[in-house]
Write a protein that holds these residues in place. Structure first.
Motif, PDB file in Angstrom:
ATOM      1  N   LYS A  66       0.792  13.638  -6.813  1.00 21.02           N
ATOM      2  CA  LYS A  66       0.864  15.186  -6.982  1.00 21.02           C
ATOM      3  C   LYS A  66       2.222  15.606  -6.283  1.00 21.02           C
ATOM      4  CE  LYS A  66      -0.735  19.571  -7.932  1.00 21.02           C
ATOM      5  NZ  LYS A  66      -2.202  20.477  -7.770  1.00 21.02           N
ATOM      6  N   ASP A  67       2.078  15.492  -5.092  1.00 23.56           N
ATOM      7  CA  ASP A  67       3.247  15.849  -4.004  1.00 23.56           C
ATOM      8  C   ASP A  67       4.641  15.148  -4.302  1.00 23.56           C
ATOM      9  OD1 ASP A  67       1.337  17.330  -2.855  1.00 23.56           O
ATOM     10  OD2 ASP A  67       0.960  16.299  -1.184  1.00 23.56           O
ATOM     11  N   LEU A  68       4.556  13.704  -4.674  1.00 29.34           N
ATOM     12  CA  LEU A  68       5.730  13.014  -5.018  1.00 29.34           C
ATOM     13  C   LEU A  68       6.175  13.173  -6.434  1.00 29.34           C
ATOM     14  CD1 LEU A  68       5.110   9.839  -2.785  1.00 29.34           C
ATOM     15  CD2 LEU A  68       6.185  11.507  -2.294  1.00 29.34           C
ATOM     16  N   GLY A  69       5.264  13.718  -7.246  1.00 28.94           N
ATOM     17  CA  GLY A  69       5.746  13.678  -8.775  1.00 28.94           C
ATOM     18  C   GLY A  69       5.634  12.424  -9.543  1.00 28.94           C
ATOM     19  N   ILE A 119      -4.957   9.523  -3.026  1.00 28.28           N
ATOM     20  CA  ILE A 119      -3.927   8.937  -3.893  1.00 28.28           C
ATOM     21  C   ILE A 119      -3.547  10.082  -4.885  1.00 28.28           C
ATOM     22  CG2 ILE A 119      -3.507   7.158  -5.489  1.00 28.28           C
ATOM     23  CD1 ILE A 119      -5.447   5.127  -4.313  1.00 28.28           C
ATOM     24  N   ILE A 120      -4.345  10.765  -5.465  1.00 29.58           N
ATOM     25  CA  ILE A 120      -4.031  11.803  -6.242  1.00 29.58           C
ATOM     26  C   ILE A 120      -3.299  12.875  -5.923  1.00 29.58           C
ATOM     27  CG2 ILE A 120      -4.986  13.604  -7.694  1.00 29.58           C
ATOM     28  CD1 ILE A 120      -7.566  11.907  -8.320  1.00 29.58           C
ATOM     29  N   GLY A 121      -3.873  13.210  -4.593  1.00 30.49           N
ATOM     30  CA  GLY A 121      -2.895  14.307  -3.806  1.00 30.49           C
ATOM     31  C   GLY A 121      -1.562  13.860  -3.490  1.00 30.49           C
ATOM     32  N   ILE A 122      -1.170  12.425  -3.027  1.00 39.10           N
ATOM     33  CA  ILE A 122       0.077  11.992  -2.880  1.00 39.10           C
ATOM     34  C   ILE A 122       0.854  12.067  -3.926  1.00 39.10           C
ATOM     35  CG2 ILE A 122       1.244  10.033  -1.967  1.00 39.10           C
ATOM     36  CD1 ILE A 122      -1.177   9.406  -0.023  1.00 39.10           C
ATOM     37  N   GLY A 168       0.659  -1.143   0.017  1.00 42.99           N
ATOM     38  CA  GLY A 168       0.018   0.073  -0.104  1.00 42.99           C
ATOM     39  C   GLY A 168       0.697   1.068  -0.065  1.00 42.99           C
ATOM     40  N   LEU A 169       0.380   2.320   0.785  1.00 48.14           N
ATOM     41  CA  LEU A 169       1.045   3.680   0.733  1.00 48.14           C
ATOM     42  C   LEU A 169       2.596   3.557   1.338  1.00 48.14           C
ATOM     43  CD1 LEU A 169      -1.990   5.775   1.877  1.00 48.14           C
ATOM     44  CD2 LEU A 169      -1.096   5.800  -0.435  1.00 48.14           C
ATOM     45  N   GLY A 170       2.550   2.432   2.247  1.00 43.77           N
ATOM     46  CA  GLY A 170       3.894   2.267   2.735  1.00 43.77           C
ATOM     47  C   GLY A 170       4.955   2.052   1.988  1.00 43.77           C
ATOM     48  N   LEU A 171       4.676   1.528   0.757  1.00 44.07           N
ATOM     49  CA  LEU A 171       5.615   1.326  -0.433  1.00 44.07           C
ATOM     50  C   LEU A 171       6.277   2.666  -0.893  1.00 44.07           C
ATOM     51  CD1 LEU A 171       6.466  -1.381  -2.088  1.00 44.07           C
ATOM     52  CD2 LEU A 171       4.821  -0.617  -3.762  1.00 44.07           C
ATOM     53  N   LEU A 172       5.492   3.632  -0.833  1.00 40.82           N
ATOM     54  CA  LEU A 172       5.820   4.867  -1.640  1.00 40.82           C
ATOM     55  C   LEU A 172       7.010   5.515  -0.539  1.00 40.82           C
ATOM     56  CD1 LEU A 172       2.810   6.377  -3.069  1.00 40.82           C
ATOM     57  CD2 LEU A 172       4.342   4.923  -4.205  1.00 40.82           C
ATOM     58  N   VAL A 173       6.915   5.177   0.635  1.00 38.70           N
ATOM     59  CA  VAL A 173       7.995   5.819   1.675  1.00 38.70           C
ATOM     60  C   VAL A 173       9.232   5.506   1.274  1.00 38.70           C
ATOM     61  CG1 VAL A 173       8.638   5.833   4.097  1.00 38.70           C
ATOM     62  CG2 VAL A 173       6.307   5.663   3.572  1.00 38.70           C
ATOM     63  N   ASP A 174       9.521   4.393   0.833  1.00 36.26           N
ATOM     64  CA  ASP A 174      10.935   3.646   0.853  1.00 36.26           C
ATOM     65  C   ASP A 174      11.317   4.242  -0.803  1.00 36.26           C
ATOM     66  OD1 ASP A 174      11.414   2.211   3.113  1.00 36.26           O
ATOM     67  OD2 ASP A 174       9.492   1.151   2.189  1.00 36.26           O
ATOM     68  N   PHE A 175      10.636   4.154  -1.607  1.00 36.35           N
ATOM     69  CA  PHE A 175      10.625   4.667  -2.917  1.00 36.35           C
ATOM     70  C   PHE A 175       9.639   5.076  -3.739  1.00 36.35           C
ATOM     71  CE2 PHE A 175       8.931   1.200  -5.425  1.00 36.35           C
ATOM     72  CZ  PHE A 175       9.092   0.420  -4.468  1.00 36.35           C
ATOM     73  N   ASP A 194       7.981   6.094 -11.302  1.00 28.98           N
ATOM     74  CA  ASP A 194       7.516   7.105 -12.082  1.00 28.98           C
ATOM     75  C   ASP A 194       6.077   7.199 -12.281  1.00 28.98           C
ATOM     76  OD1 ASP A 194      10.219   7.861 -12.871  1.00 28.98           O
ATOM     77  OD2 ASP A 194      10.513   5.979 -13.864  1.00 28.98           O
ATOM     78  N   LEU A 195       5.405   6.026 -12.339  1.00 31.96           N
ATOM     79  CA  LEU A 195       4.057   5.776 -12.600  1.00 31.96           C
ATOM     80  C   LEU A 195       3.397   4.672 -11.508  1.00 31.96           C
ATOM     81  CD1 LEU A 195       2.438   5.851 -15.819  1.00 31.96           C
ATOM     82  CD2 LEU A 195       1.786   3.735 -14.351  1.00 31.96           C
ATOM     83  N   ILE A 196       2.167   5.037 -11.185  1.00 32.77           N
ATOM     84  CA  ILE A 196       1.305   4.134 -10.224  1.00 32.77           C
ATOM     85  C   ILE A 196       0.303   3.831 -11.229  1.00 32.77           C
ATOM     86  CG2 ILE A 196      -0.157   3.965  -8.408  1.00 32.77           C
ATOM     87  CD1 ILE A 196       1.878   5.458  -6.801  1.00 32.77           C
ATOM     88  N   LYS A 197      -0.379   2.548 -11.083  1.00 32.68           N
ATOM     89  CA  LYS A 197      -1.539   1.863 -11.845  1.00 32.68           C
ATOM     90  C   LYS A 197      -2.300   1.371 -10.869  1.00 32.68           C
ATOM     91  CE  LYS A 197      -1.118  -0.617 -15.539  1.00 32.68           C
ATOM     92  NZ  LYS A 197      -0.533  -1.580 -16.421  1.00 32.68           N
ATOM     93  N   ILE A 198      -3.630   2.480 -10.506  1.00 31.84           N
ATOM     94  CA  ILE A 198      -4.639   2.283  -9.595  1.00 31.84           C
ATOM     95  C   ILE A 198      -5.302   1.031  -9.712  1.00 31.84           C
ATOM     96  CG2 ILE A 198      -6.482   3.268  -8.416  1.00 31.84           C
ATOM     97  CD1 ILE A 198      -5.456   5.904  -9.456  1.00 31.84           C
ATOM     98  N   ASP A 199      -5.351   0.179  -8.733  1.00 42.37           N
ATOM     99  CA  ASP A 199      -5.878  -1.361  -8.915  1.00 42.37           C
ATOM    100  C   ASP A 199      -7.449  -1.147  -9.301  1.00 42.37           C
ATOM    101  OD1 ASP A 199      -5.867  -4.255  -8.384  1.00 42.37           O
ATOM    102  OD2 ASP A 199      -7.343  -3.984  -7.364  1.00 42.37           O
TER     103      ASP A 199
END
Length: 239
Positions: free
Chosen positions: A182-185, A177-180, A142-149, A152-157
């Protein structure tokens, strides 16, 4: 391999195609992968990459900038640089640009060694490849994945997508998810679109890239047609 288009609603065109494993008799990716033993994973992963590049080099129209999305299994990558050699050789052999290749791994595959995954993504980016997380929101991290790295792209399930036009809860999660992203590029792609209503809601929310049966089903060793005029007309009414 079968190919399914990824549609760019902002540009009104096909952005790229995902290469999907299929059996010679049309067996699904699940059926094929269930027969791959742990000892065979590395070779299977390598062969799939090479086959995807080979087919894309033949099928993609000349002169069009299209992305080729290839799935990979992190557990099959023992050393990132070594595991990329076959892909780089295939890209050179078939004159396919590495900048047009996106590697995606599914969040459904449990990744206990996040440092290893980070090293994979770092090495892939070094060679100009785009990186993506598939099935985001339905897997182990989940979102914890984005903490470590940050890919470039996320495919929403599709489980978050299905029926989003009638589900305030799904729309609230999507907004987060959209807000996060956007903040992470990070670029977002909504997969599993099956209805015009789902597309309308997601397009209005700001999603640009889409994939699903509503656009086209995968075609075996071929590029399935997308009714671009009809889809663009719907997208235009949402804008």
């Amino acid at each position: 391999m079968a190919f399914q288009p990824i549609y760019d609603a902002g540009a009104g065109r096909v952005w790229g195609y995902e290469a999907l494993v299929r059996g010679v008799a049309g067996e699904s990716a699940f059926e094929v992968l269930s027969k791959v033993s742990p000892e065979q994973k590395y070779r299977f992963d390598q062969d799939c990459r090479v086959k995807a590049v080979e087919l894309a080099s033949r099928l993609f129209p000349a002169g069009e900038e299209l992305m080729l999305s290839i799935n990979f299994m992190p557990k099959a990558v023992y050393e990132p640089a070594a595991c990329l050699r076959a892909t780089l050789l295939a890209a050179k052999r078939y004159n396919f640009p590495t900048s047009s290749i996106m590697f995606e791994f599914t969040e459904n595959e449990e990744v206990s060694d996040t440092e290893h995954l980070t090293n994979i993504i770092t090495e892939y980016r070094k060679h100009g490849f785009t990186t993506a997380v598939d099935d985001f929101g339905a897997g182990h991290a989940g979102l914890g994945l984005l903490v470590d790295f940050q890919p470039d792209l996320i495919k929403i399930d599709m489980q978050l997508i299905r029926g989003i036009d009638t589900s305030p809860a799904r729309r609230a999660v999507l907004a987060g998810i959209i807000g996060i992203a956007k903040d992470l590029g990070i670029t977002l792609l909504a997969e599993g679109i099956e209805t015009e209503a789902e597309f309308r809601v997601l397009k209005a929310a700001g999603i640009r890239l889409f994939q699903g049966y509503w656009f086209a089903k995968p075609a075996f060793e071929a590029l399935p047609p997308v009714q671009l005029d009809a889809v663009s007309a719907v997208a235009g009414r949402v804008s």
